[in-house]
Scaffold this motif. Structure first.
Motif, PDB file in Angstrom:
ATOM      1  N   ASP A  32      20.202   9.742  21.115  1.00  0.00           N
ATOM      2  CA  ASP A  32      19.637  11.056  21.390  1.00  0.00           C
ATOM      3  C   ASP A  32      19.315  11.124  22.882  1.00  0.00           C
ATOM      4  OD1 ASP A  32      17.902  10.126  18.544  1.00  0.00           O
ATOM      5  OD2 ASP A  32      19.422  11.717  18.523  1.00  0.00           O
ATOM      6  N   LYS A  33      19.477  12.324  23.448  1.00  0.00           N
ATOM      7  CA  LYS A  33      19.319  12.438  24.904  1.00  0.00           C
ATOM      8  C   LYS A  33      18.492  13.670  25.263  1.00  0.00           C
ATOM      9  CE  LYS A  33      23.809  11.894  24.691  1.00  0.00           C
ATOM     10  NZ  LYS A  33      24.010  10.948  23.577  1.00  0.00           N
ATOM     11  N   CYS A  34      17.659  13.521  26.269  1.00  0.00           N
ATOM     12  CA  CYS A  34      16.770  14.604  26.703  1.00  0.00           C
ATOM     13  C   CYS A  34      16.650  14.608  28.225  1.00  0.00           C
ATOM     14  CB  CYS A  34      15.361  14.424  26.140  1.00  0.00           C
ATOM     15  SG  CYS A  34      15.214  14.466  24.353  1.00  0.00           S
ATOM     16  N   TRP A  35      16.288  15.764  28.723  1.00  0.00           N
ATOM     17  CA  TRP A  35      15.895  15.913  30.123  1.00  0.00           C
ATOM     18  C   TRP A  35      14.394  16.214  30.180  1.00  0.00           C
ATOM     19  CZ3 TRP A  35      18.817  15.193  34.496  1.00  0.00           C
ATOM     20  CH2 TRP A  35      20.200  15.098  34.333  1.00  0.00           C
ATOM     21  N   PHE A  36      13.710  15.575  31.114  1.00  0.00           N
ATOM     22  CA  PHE A  36      12.304  15.832  31.408  1.00  0.00           C
ATOM     23  C   PHE A  36      12.189  16.220  32.879  1.00  0.00           C
ATOM     24  CE2 PHE A  36       9.712  14.069  27.843  1.00  0.00           C
ATOM     25  CZ  PHE A  36      10.744  13.603  27.055  1.00  0.00           C
ATOM     26  N   ARG A  37      11.038  16.754  33.250  1.00  0.00           N
ATOM     27  CA  ARG A  37      10.778  17.023  34.663  1.00  0.00           C
ATOM     28  C   ARG A  37       9.289  16.863  34.940  1.00  0.00           C
ATOM     29  NH1 ARG A  37      11.812  23.620  34.956  1.00  0.00           N
ATOM     30  NH2 ARG A  37       9.955  24.238  33.763  1.00  0.00           N
ATOM     31  N   GLN A  38       8.988  16.622  36.204  1.00  0.00           N
ATOM     32  CA  GLN A  38       7.602  16.547  36.629  1.00  0.00           C
ATOM     33  C   GLN A  38       7.452  17.287  37.949  1.00  0.00           C
ATOM     34  OE1 GLN A  38       5.819  12.626  36.799  1.00  0.00           O
ATOM     35  NE2 GLN A  38       3.773  13.516  36.714  1.00  0.00           N
ATOM     36  N   ALA A  39       6.707  18.380  37.898  1.00  0.00           N
ATOM     37  CA  ALA A  39       6.452  19.169  39.092  1.00  0.00           C
ATOM     38  C   ALA A  39       5.293  18.559  39.879  1.00  0.00           C
ATOM     39  CB  ALA A  39       6.119  20.609  38.705  1.00  0.00           C
ATOM     40  N   PRO A  40       5.216  18.831  41.161  1.00  0.00           N
ATOM     41  CA  PRO A  40       4.124  18.284  41.985  1.00  0.00           C
ATOM     42  C   PRO A  40       2.768  18.659  41.414  1.00  0.00           C
ATOM     43  CG  PRO A  40       5.815  19.242  43.371  1.00  0.00           C
ATOM     44  CD  PRO A  40       6.179  19.606  41.965  1.00  0.00           C
ATOM     45  N   GLY A  41       1.937  17.653  41.195  1.00  0.00           N
ATOM     46  CA  GLY A  41       0.588  17.890  40.712  1.00  0.00           C
ATOM     47  C   GLY A  41       0.483  18.251  39.248  1.00  0.00           C
ATOM     48  N   LYS A  42       1.590  18.165  38.526  1.00  0.00           N
ATOM     49  CA  LYS A  42       1.571  18.530  37.108  1.00  0.00           C
ATOM     50  C   LYS A  42       2.029  17.365  36.248  1.00  0.00           C
ATOM     51  CE  LYS A  42       2.322  23.488  37.765  1.00  0.00           C
ATOM     52  NZ  LYS A  42       3.161  24.656  37.363  1.00  0.00           N
ATOM     53  N   GLU A  43       1.744  17.480  34.970  1.00  0.00           N
ATOM     54  CA  GLU A  43       2.179  16.443  34.041  1.00  0.00           C
ATOM     55  C   GLU A  43       3.679  16.566  33.780  1.00  0.00           C
ATOM     56  OE1 GLU A  43      -1.957  15.819  31.475  1.00  0.00           O
ATOM     57  OE2 GLU A  43      -0.123  16.457  30.489  1.00  0.00           O
ATOM     58  N   ARG A  44       4.256  15.457  33.411  1.00  0.00           N
ATOM     59  CA  ARG A  44       5.659  15.462  33.033  1.00  0.00           C
ATOM     60  C   ARG A  44       5.858  16.267  31.755  1.00  0.00           C
ATOM     61  NH1 ARG A  44       7.338   9.600  32.207  1.00  0.00           N
ATOM     62  NH2 ARG A  44       6.305   9.922  30.203  1.00  0.00           N
ATOM     63  N   GLU A  45       6.967  16.996  31.676  1.00  0.00           N
ATOM     64  CA  GLU A  45       7.251  17.789  30.481  1.00  0.00           C
ATOM     65  C   GLU A  45       8.715  17.676  30.091  1.00  0.00           C
ATOM     66  OE1 GLU A  45       6.131  21.768  31.659  1.00  0.00           O
ATOM     67  OE2 GLU A  45       8.041  22.134  32.677  1.00  0.00           O
ATOM     68  N   GLY A  46       8.937  17.698  28.795  1.00  0.00           N
ATOM     69  CA  GLY A  46      10.298  17.720  28.299  1.00  0.00           C
ATOM     70  C   GLY A  46      10.852  19.125  28.373  1.00  0.00           C
ATOM     71  N   ILE A  47      12.138  19.256  28.685  1.00  0.00           N
ATOM     72  CA  ILE A  47      12.714  20.584  28.805  1.00  0.00           C
ATOM     73  C   ILE A  47      13.919  20.813  27.912  1.00  0.00           C
ATOM     74  CG2 ILE A  47      11.834  21.116  31.099  1.00  0.00           C
ATOM     75  CD1 ILE A  47      14.427  20.171  32.281  1.00  0.00           C
ATOM     76  N   SER A  48      14.637  19.772  27.546  1.00  0.00           N
ATOM     77  CA  SER A  48      15.807  19.977  26.696  1.00  0.00           C
ATOM     78  C   SER A  48      16.257  18.665  26.077  1.00  0.00           C
ATOM     79  CB  SER A  48      16.962  20.574  27.504  1.00  0.00           C
ATOM     80  OG  SER A  48      18.084  20.811  26.688  1.00  0.00           O
ATOM     81  N   CYS A  49      16.758  18.745  24.866  1.00  0.00           N
ATOM     82  CA  CYS A  49      17.319  17.579  24.192  1.00  0.00           C
ATOM     83  C   CYS A  49      18.594  17.974  23.455  1.00  0.00           C
ATOM     84  CB  CYS A  49      16.355  16.994  23.159  1.00  0.00           C
ATOM     85  SG  CYS A  49      14.856  16.263  23.803  1.00  0.00           S
TER      86      CYS A  49
END
Length: 129
Positions: A32-49
């Motif tokens: 299974d595969k996903c993309w996450f991101r982390q914006a400056p000053g914010k928590e990491r979040e999942g965006i797509s799998c």
């Protein structure tokens, strides 16, 4: 397991960018595969799998609400590469983007994404006005 992202950079508001993630060291189609991101000053979040294409998960695709309709995640099982096509980018999309893989993930529930075993080093995306 190795995951190597590429394709990040600077893009103007409203523009598009496609991220790539070259995978090696594991059976690509069976994970299974996903993309996450982390914006400056914010928590990491999942965006797509994209779930593996077996009778249980059937290749189901998941998107975070804020990117649905703008982002498309897809995999090339020949090249062992996962992609994230991003359109209509805004400053809110500025972040470091990570590709991830897991042999048996817990699928997202709404905007809640769960632990993934393997992570790339990240690629930075900056959206400027």
């Amino acid at each position: 397991v190795q995951l190597v992202e590429s394709g990040g950079g600077l893009v103007q508001t409203g523009g598009s960018l496609t991220l790539s993630c070259a995978a090696s060291g594991f059976p690509f189609e069976e994970y299974d595969k996903c993309w996450f991101r982390q914006a400056p000053g914010k928590e990491r979040e999942g965006i797509s799998c994209v779930a593996r294409s077996d009778p249980k998960w059937r290749g189901n695709t998941y998107y975070r609400e804020s990117v649905r309709g703008r982002f498309t995640m897809y995999n090339d099982n020949v090249k062992n590469t996962m992609y994230l096509q991003m359109n209509s980018l805004t400053s809110e999309d500025t972040a470091v983007y990570y590709c991830t893989a897991d042999p048996d993930f817990r699928p997202p529930s709404g905007n809640v994404y769960y632990h993934m075993d393997h992570w790339g080093q990240g690629t930075e995306v900056t959206v400027s006005s």
